[in-house]
Write a protein that holds these residues in place. Sequence first.
Motif, PDB file in Angstrom:
ATOM      1  N   ASN A 126       0.852  -1.200   0.000  1.00 54.41           N
ATOM      2  CA  ASN A 126       0.000   0.000   0.000  1.00 54.41           C
ATOM      3  C   ASN A 126       0.888   1.252   0.000  1.00 54.41           C
ATOM      4  OD1 ASN A 126       0.887   0.336   2.647  1.00 54.41           O
ATOM      5  ND2 ASN A 126      -1.052  -0.331   3.559  1.00 54.41           N
ATOM      6  N   ASP A 127       0.263   2.399   0.089  1.00 57.08           N
ATOM      7  CA  ASP A 127       1.022   3.651   0.020  1.00 57.08           C
ATOM      8  C   ASP A 127       1.896   3.901   1.242  1.00 57.08           C
ATOM      9  OD1 ASP A 127      -1.181   3.990   1.613  1.00 57.08           O
ATOM     10  OD2 ASP A 127      -1.753   5.929   0.779  1.00 57.08           O
ATOM     11  N   HIS A 128       1.743   3.069   2.287  1.00 56.71           N
ATOM     12  CA  HIS A 128       2.572   3.200   3.486  1.00 56.71           C
ATOM     13  C   HIS A 128       3.699   2.161   3.499  1.00 56.71           C
ATOM     14  CE1 HIS A 128      -0.283   6.053   5.104  1.00 56.71           C
ATOM     15  NE2 HIS A 128      -1.265   5.179   4.900  1.00 56.71           N
TER      16      HIS A 128
END
Length: 134
Positions: A117-119
């Motif tokens: 994911n974006d993290h």
Amino acid sequence: MIDQTLLQQQQKRLTALQEVLEKEFAALKQRQVTELAELANSKTTLLSQLTALDNQARQNASDDEYQSWREHLHDLLRSCREKNEVNGKLIEMNLIASRKLSTILAQARDRDSMTYNDHGLTQPRSSMPLGIKA
């Protein structure tokens, strides 16, 4: 006194059982799973026939005249047992190989279905993106 035809019938069934066990071995070795059910039915039928014939022969078990026949039949039976044990071990080996393959395939599927994911954390990949409106 044991009827000689009874002993011949036992020999015929044991010989047929040996043939079925050899076919089973070949099917297992070549992984022809579809043949195994029919061969198992044949084994069951032959074994029940042998049991019935053996029960008839036991009624005259004291007859020493056919001792050599009995020894020959016991040798055939021993051979069948050995072949059946070998087939059983081959079945176990095939099951173990199938389980390993299944595990490898499941791991590959799970690895391919993960994304980040974006993290930077892993998350399952969805086959259809959610939140996109056409």
